[in-house]
Design an enzyme around this catalytic site. Structure first.
Site, PDB file in Angstrom:
ATOM      1  N   GLU A 140       0.830  -1.214   0.000  1.00 46.19           N
ATOM      2  CA  GLU A 140       0.000   0.000   0.000  1.00 46.19           C
ATOM      3  C   GLU A 140       0.864   1.263   0.000  1.00 46.19           C
ATOM      4  OE1 GLU A 140      -4.070  -1.530   2.139  1.00 46.19           O
ATOM      5  OE2 GLU A 140      -2.458  -0.850   3.456  1.00 46.19           O
ATOM      6  N   GLU A 196      -7.009  -7.226  -1.566  1.00 46.50           N
ATOM      7  CA  GLU A 196      -7.643  -7.184  -0.251  1.00 46.50           C
ATOM      8  C   GLU A 196      -9.142  -6.953  -0.440  1.00 46.50           C
ATOM      9  OE1 GLU A 196      -5.788  -4.599   2.576  1.00 46.50           O
ATOM     10  OE2 GLU A 196      -3.856  -5.662   2.497  1.00 46.50           O
TER      11      GLU A 196
END
Length: 616
Positions: free
Chosen positions: A181, A265
């Protein structure tokens, strides 16, 4: 002749390298994931070996497979294996990552590795070792030589364990994530030039390749954050993206106008903080989104498919505009399809039913649930004064309070003590509190300071020749966002009374609680002083249970040497998961209770967790 031989060997090595790339057991080709020459879908579930007792690894893997998944994704938390400078552990207990990955292969499951070096994952410091903050000149998560050198050491050491387990080496690791991320971090750290962010992520990518990690690599970010997080030639995957059109548009823009398309995710639940409501997401909503992915040919990773537990001091923290810190609860149940204790949930059943309809392979039967027991009476027969116990050691002295890091301590507690030769009344201010403190004057509780509720000051009255004691708890370092670089613990700024700095003669007693307190005696403890309870209990039958801690205030619990994690009366968590594999016929329990607002003589083990009881 000798030189020609060297040239031939180099050419042969290069040619073989091209063959190996072309004939890789797992690769990305024509917009698809391809395994042994055939396109396959990746239906993955996240579970972290660090959060599950080793004795239960195989059961949880089998639960994932029975839900219809063919892959397990896992973070590697750097600080879990690198516990002190130069100290590495990849073999003992839950730390044996190679055994976990091989076990997944035995059960017919691929593995997606997420080695970081930044992980997030609601884990202490996002996986970074606390002691990095003691390295002079080091800047976390930047194009900084000291930090990059530390990352290189970690990546090379991890490679020794996992590179032999890559699919092209006969193992089952099919993909490796680069960083984690990073696009969101770029968006939050606009103070760092874009070219420096780019240099950093490319150097991490280069380290992974040089250490032997094999393609395909991938990055994961929110769809709108690909610009900061993506890498040339690396598959971008989207986190939390439910709109297939948006997913394809973003991936196409950064991956030569083709897939594969993957949501790295897919959130069937969410994380939880102390003093905040437990987050629930309906099974119907998750089933609906799962079917969208299956119908549209979208690959996905359920984060989390099974959360597990933040045993010990492993839980991390967030922050927002209202709270300077939001510590994560001990349970990492996550409202996931497989519960914290490994149980089938309605969410599990709904996903399994869909997978049976859509996937091109057989799905096995669901394994039996691990037995659950009640324990009616766990006697806390001994009580020891915790302040006296902590002060048995020799203190570190300084003119001003020292941080945990300056004391060479990562986790747990530190008792700060200061004696006054003259009386003083007024307002005590501890603006540098990290994170929770109980304050005592001459051994009597005077109040509580708390970073969660932004409470840094209180009235104080210290008599002639009086002592001030501040017991400070590290509730977990921030694991996400720009504040990850400000993660010192203890007391990190001057302490003042009536705005006068209190200096000279500070004593600091370290209480890391790395091991279970020993040599405890039974004594009378005044209410308000922290206490260490201990006791023994016998069991005829073994199984999982949930320790009811609702009568306690705040602290930690050890059972048979295992630190079950934190409890706090504010909730929403009011039980602690006790794995049956850690119990035996004769058992020992030790409780460190910080608040001691009422005397507790016994606890019990119940059959169901209490995770949604908020008491504020």
């Amino acid at each position: 002749m000798f030189k020609k031989g060297i040239v031939f060997i180099i050419i042969l090595f290069f040619f073989n390298g091209l063959i190996a790339q072309t004939d890789a057991a797992f690769k990305i080709e024509n917009g698809s994931f391809v395994y042994k020459g055939k396109p396959i879908p990746i239906y993955s579930g996240e579970m972290h070996y660090e959060r599950i007792p080793k004795a239960y690894w195989r059961h949880r893997i089998q639960m994932m497979k029975a839900m219809g998944l063919n892959t397990i994704a896992t973070y590697v938390f750097w600080n879990y294996h690198n516990t002190a400078p130069g100290i590495w552990d990849f073999k003992t207990g839950n730390k044996n990552i190679t055994e976990f990955i091989k076990m997944a292969q035995e059960e017919g499951m691929f593995v997606i590795l997420r080695p970081g070096p930044y992980a997030c994952g609601e884990w202490e410091f996002g996986g970074y070792p606390w002691f990095l903050q003691n390295i002079e000149g080091l800047k976390i998560r930047e194009n900084n030589e000291a930090f990059l050198e530390a990352c290189r050491e970690y990546i090379n050491r991890l490679a020794e364990e996992v590179v032999p387990l890559h699919v092209n080496n006969g193992g089952n690791i099919i993909m490796t994530q680069v960083e984690n991320e990073f696009g969101s971090y770029v968006a939050q750290r606009e103070d760092i030039p874009a070219e420096e962010h780019k240099a950093y992520k490319n150097k991490i990518y280069k380290m992974l390749k040089e250490a032997g990690f094999q393609a395909p690599f991938f990055t994961s970010d929110g769809t709108w954050l690909f610009e900061g997080g993506s890498l040339e030639g690396v598959l971008p995957t989207a986190n939390g993206e439910g709109n297939v059109a948006n997913l394809k548009k973003a991936v196409d823009a950064y991956h030569n106008n083709e897939g594969p398309y993957m949501v790295a995710e897919f959130y069937p639940g969410w994380l939880d903080h102390w003093a905040e409501p437990f987050v629930k997401i309906s099974a119907a909503d998750i089933a609906k989104q799962t079917e969208v992915y299956l119908e549209k040919g979208i690959n996905f990773n359920l984060y989390m498919a099974h959360g597990g537990t933040n045993f010990g001091f492993t839980s991390g923290a967030n922050y927002n505009e209202e709270h300077d810190i939001q510590p994560d609860i001990t349970s990492y149940d996550y409202d996931a399809p497989i519960s914290e204790a490994g149980w089938v949930t309605p969410k599990y059943d709904s996903i399994r039913a869909l997978m049976q309809h859509y996937v091109p392979y057989d799905i096995p039967e669901v394994p039996e649930q691990i037995p659950v027991i009640e324990i009616s009476n766990i006697s806390l027969s001994k009580k020891t004064d915790a302040l006296s116990y902590i002060k048995k050691q020799n203190p570190v002295t300084s003119d001003s309070p020292l941080t945990f890091e300056e004391l060479e301590q990562g986790y747990g507690y530190v008792l700060y003590k200061k004696r006054f030769t003259q009386p003083i009344n007024g307002t005590l201010k501890v603006p540098g509190l990290r994170d929770f403190a109980t304050v005592y004057v001459n051994g009597k509780k005077a109040g509580v300071l708390n970073r969660v509720f932004n409470t840094y000051e209180m009235p104080i009255k210290i008599p002639f020749n009086g002592s001030l004691e501040i017991l400070v708890e590290n509730m977990g370092r921030i694991n996400y966002g720009s504040e990850i670089v400000n993660n010192l613990k203890g007391i990190i700024k001057p302490v003042t009374i009536n705005d006068y700095e209190i200096t000279g003669g500070w004593e600091m007693y370290k209480a890391p609680f790395v091991e279970v307190p020993q040599d405890l005696k039974s004594e009378t403890i005044k209410t308000g002083r922290p206490v260490i309870y201990s006791g023994n209990f016998e069991l005829d039958n073994l199984g999982d249970t949930f320790l009811d801690v609702s009568d306690l205030g705040k602290g930690i619990v050890f059972v048979n040497g295992h630190n079950l994690g934190r409890y706090w009366q504010v909730g929403p968590q009011q039980t602690l998961y006790v794995p049956g594999c850690w119990l035996k016929e004769n058992n020992k329990i030790v409780v460190f209770e910080q608040l001691n607002e009422k005397q507790v003589t016994e606890l019990s083990g119940v059959k169901k967790p209490v995770l949604e009881d908020l008491k504020l």
